[in-house]
Scaffold this motif. Sequence first.
Motif, PDB file in Angstrom:
ATOM      1  N   ALA A  97      -4.315  11.212   2.155  1.00 17.30           N
ATOM      2  CA  ALA A  97      -3.698   9.891   2.011  1.00 17.30           C
ATOM      3  C   ALA A  97      -4.690   8.791   2.366  1.00 17.30           C
ATOM      4  CB  ALA A  97      -2.464   9.799   2.900  1.00 17.30           C
ATOM      5  N   GLY A  98      -5.968   9.167   2.501  1.00 13.56           N
ATOM      6  CA  GLY A  98      -7.008   8.193   2.797  1.00 13.56           C
ATOM      7  C   GLY A  98      -6.915   7.614   4.198  1.00 13.56           C
ATOM      8  N   ARG A  99      -6.454   8.406   5.149  1.00 10.28           N
ATOM      9  CA  ARG A  99      -6.299   7.900   6.518  1.00 10.28           C
ATOM     10  C   ARG A  99      -6.930   8.840   7.533  1.00 10.28           C
ATOM     11  NH1 ARG A  99      -3.131   3.631   7.361  1.00 10.28           N
ATOM     12  NH2 ARG A  99      -1.975   2.863   5.567  1.00 10.28           N
ATOM     13  N   GLU A 100      -7.153   8.272   8.732  1.00 14.19           N
ATOM     14  CA  GLU A 100      -7.705   9.097   9.805  1.00 14.19           C
ATOM     15  C   GLU A 100      -7.113   8.675  11.138  1.00 14.19           C
ATOM     16  OE1 GLU A 100     -11.875   8.623  10.523  1.00 14.19           O
ATOM     17  OE2 GLU A 100     -11.882  10.190  12.078  1.00 14.19           O
ATOM     18  N   ASP A 148      -8.055  17.659  14.271  1.00 15.69           N
ATOM     19  CA  ASP A 148      -8.839  17.939  13.066  1.00 15.69           C
ATOM     20  C   ASP A 148      -7.940  18.438  11.938  1.00 15.69           C
ATOM     21  OD1 ASP A 148     -11.047  17.206  14.477  1.00 15.69           O
ATOM     22  OD2 ASP A 148     -11.738  19.251  14.894  1.00 15.69           O
ATOM     23  N   GLU A 149      -7.010  19.293  12.317  1.00 18.29           N
ATOM     24  CA  GLU A 149      -6.104  19.858  11.318  1.00 18.29           C
ATOM     25  C   GLU A 149      -5.259  18.761  10.656  1.00 18.29           C
ATOM     26  OE1 GLU A 149      -2.485  23.089  11.247  1.00 18.29           O
ATOM     27  OE2 GLU A 149      -3.885  23.220  12.935  1.00 18.29           O
ATOM     28  N   ILE A 150      -4.765  17.842  11.498  1.00 16.57           N
ATOM     29  CA  ILE A 150      -3.922  16.763  10.963  1.00 16.57           C
ATOM     30  C   ILE A 150      -4.778  15.777  10.160  1.00 16.57           C
ATOM     31  CG2 ILE A 150      -2.396  14.832  11.591  1.00 16.57           C
ATOM     32  CD1 ILE A 150      -1.206  17.700  11.953  1.00 16.57           C
ATOM     33  N   ASN A 151      -5.978  15.513  10.642  1.00 15.85           N
ATOM     34  CA  ASN A 151      -6.838  14.585   9.907  1.00 15.85           C
ATOM     35  C   ASN A 151      -7.222  15.126   8.533  1.00 15.85           C
ATOM     36  OD1 ASN A 151      -6.977  12.192  11.320  1.00 15.85           O
ATOM     37  ND2 ASN A 151      -8.582  12.928  12.715  1.00 15.85           N
ATOM     38  N   GLU A 152      -7.272  16.433   8.421  1.00 15.97           N
ATOM     39  CA  GLU A 152      -7.525  17.040   7.120  1.00 15.97           C
ATOM     40  C   GLU A 152      -6.402  16.683   6.147  1.00 15.97           C
ATOM     41  OE1 GLU A 152      -8.158  21.548   6.301  1.00 15.97           O
ATOM     42  OE2 GLU A 152      -9.487  20.956   7.965  1.00 15.97           O
ATOM     43  N   LYS A 165       6.039  21.673  11.837  1.00 16.08           N
ATOM     44  CA  LYS A 165       5.342  20.858  12.827  1.00 16.08           C
ATOM     45  C   LYS A 165       4.182  20.070  12.202  1.00 16.08           C
ATOM     46  CE  LYS A 165       3.202  21.145  17.386  1.00 16.08           C
ATOM     47  NZ  LYS A 165       2.691  22.038  18.445  1.00 16.08           N
ATOM     48  N   LYS A 166       3.496  20.715  11.267  1.00 20.53           N
ATOM     49  CA  LYS A 166       2.321  20.069  10.682  1.00 20.53           C
ATOM     50  C   LYS A 166       2.715  18.836   9.852  1.00 20.53           C
ATOM     51  CE  LYS A 166      -1.867  21.438   8.216  1.00 20.53           C
ATOM     52  NZ  LYS A 166      -2.566  22.597   7.604  1.00 20.53           N
ATOM     53  N   THR A 167       3.779  18.974   9.071  1.00 19.58           N
ATOM     54  CA  THR A 167       4.245  17.832   8.281  1.00 19.58           C
ATOM     55  C   THR A 167       4.733  16.720   9.201  1.00 19.58           C
ATOM     56  OG1 THR A 167       4.991  19.416   6.618  1.00 19.58           O
ATOM     57  CG2 THR A 167       5.755  17.151   6.384  1.00 19.58           C
TER      58      THR A 167
END
Lengths: 301, 323
Positions: A109-112, A100-104, A53-55
């Motif tokens: 990859a330099g994205r938010e 927050d977890e995904i933004n980490e 799910k995280k990927t």
Amino acid sequence: MEIAYFLGCIMNNRYPGIEKATRILFDKLNIELNDMAGASCCPAPGVFGSFDKKTWASIAARNITIAEDMGSDIMTECNGCFGSLFETNHMLKHDEEMKDEINEVLAEAGREFKGTVNVRHFAEILYNEVGLDKLADLVDNPLDLNVAVHYGCHFLKPTEEIQIDNAEKPTILDNIVEATGAKSVPYKDKMLCCGAGGGLRSRDIDVTLSFTKEKLDNMTAAGVDAIVNVCPFCHLQFDVGQTEVNKKYGTNFAIPVFHLAQLLGLAIGLGSNELTLDSHLIDTDPALAKLVAASDKATGE
Amino acid sequence: MMSKVCFSMSVLERLKAFLTGAKNDVSENKSDKEVLNQKKPEKTKDDLKSKQTSSKDTNEKEKTDSSIAETSENEEVAETSQPEEVAETSESEEVAETSESEETTVEETMEEPSESSDVDEEELEEEDENDKKDEKDNMTLLDEENGKLTLDSVDPDFTQIFIDAGIDTVEHCFQCGTCTGGCPSGRRTPYRIRQIVRKCLMGLKDEVISDDALWMCTTCYTCQERCPREIKIVEIVKMARNIAAENGFMAPAHKATGSFVIKTGHGVPINDATMELRKRVGLGELPPTTHSFPEALEEVQKICEATGFNDLIGFNKETGELE
């Protein structure tokens, strides 16, 4: 109106006529489609979502950030892409912890992910932004076709989040199809899945084909000239899968398959060349011949 | 409470005897029931968890109770709990379950009236094991020895994963079966979504993740749309698959799809024929995706590395291939 145009995989990498028809149609509608440079696979909800799910959410969120940078909503004409992008967008907008977890991950990859855009489906934009009247005005050749409309699964469901139409008895696609002059024919178990999703096609093709055959049987019983879908994966399943069903079951199904964009393309006068109909495994000529015959008759009168 | 059961039994037995004319069947049934009743008080065990699980769907009671065990549906059996747990259920639940089971027993006997009608009660208990085998050959596909669940099969951490992932609706399931009833995959494969939801709640991790049928769901959402308890069923399936994948249950074809995304950014990458088509209709030969932007592909690859996806599918960055 400007839209960030999300391509995905199967449309642009297998059936480019769908993409071509869409670009021409939206040009006529004065809606600007802007490319999402460097977008990737959505990634597929059934396959990637089933692995990790995280990927899945991270890759989907990365795609969404491209549109965020462009400052416009995303449009996709694939149910699978819609499912992945919409669900991820919805989840990250409503779940701070997950965001927050995904933004980490995205930071690598330099994205938010910010949560500033919406994810929309091609057919929903046609219905809600363009409207049936304007679509009908564009029609050069009313299409004299009996059509089996296939909604697919991830366009309307889960309804609790998506809220486009009633998932058990929807009308949105039937209305759009009928704006072209075609007739949407009712058929048994219309809302049944094509069988390809959830990673089933790559994992167990026989089960997938059993779904597809049931759909084809029911469509044939209703006497249709063509299948119209709004998902390149369903499209592939009805096109390639139809030949596989014939091989496996010894049947002779030959129902031409059109993505809604291709059907609209025919209605606004595009030729089979532009719609890359010649690349379909299932010959679309019987449907096209019927259109030509109807058109000749109309001219003759 | 017990008298109620006996009463309903005797009515059913008489009904059966009336229909079949086989008097001895009645005594056989009685003896079966006596075996059941005798066994129950022997079992004592205090475990709250097993009590919770067993009280809800205990169908299979005792190995010696072949007639009962064999009446369970295929789907039901995997969800049953250990014999000991029967004794732990509250009295009212026990009666309700017993009477339900007895009914099916009688029904089945009615269908096969000629079976072992000349065995007397004492012999029956001794030869129960043999009878069971015979009947098993005749009546069931269940493997009772291997199909049994014990507390060792229960992993509470497994259930907790779903709850922690925000799919706490798994706890709302009352096993009505609407999901399986509408499931298109269930019509053509051994996939039973009601059973999977139940197993996830019971913590039967190994049962769930090692079952190929888990991968028969197309994620069509019919179950979830119709669920009267509004359970996020597709989320449960996907999470169970995540755990299966983590534990090595992942099809090679699925790993390949994953590796395509790492290598090209696309699950279905471009091919020569499509490049030709694209050119012909005036689209760029390559779409403006990761196919055209190597630096964008690198971002996807960084993500897959950061989340451990490479390791999950066994993708070797050095060779660029699956191991």
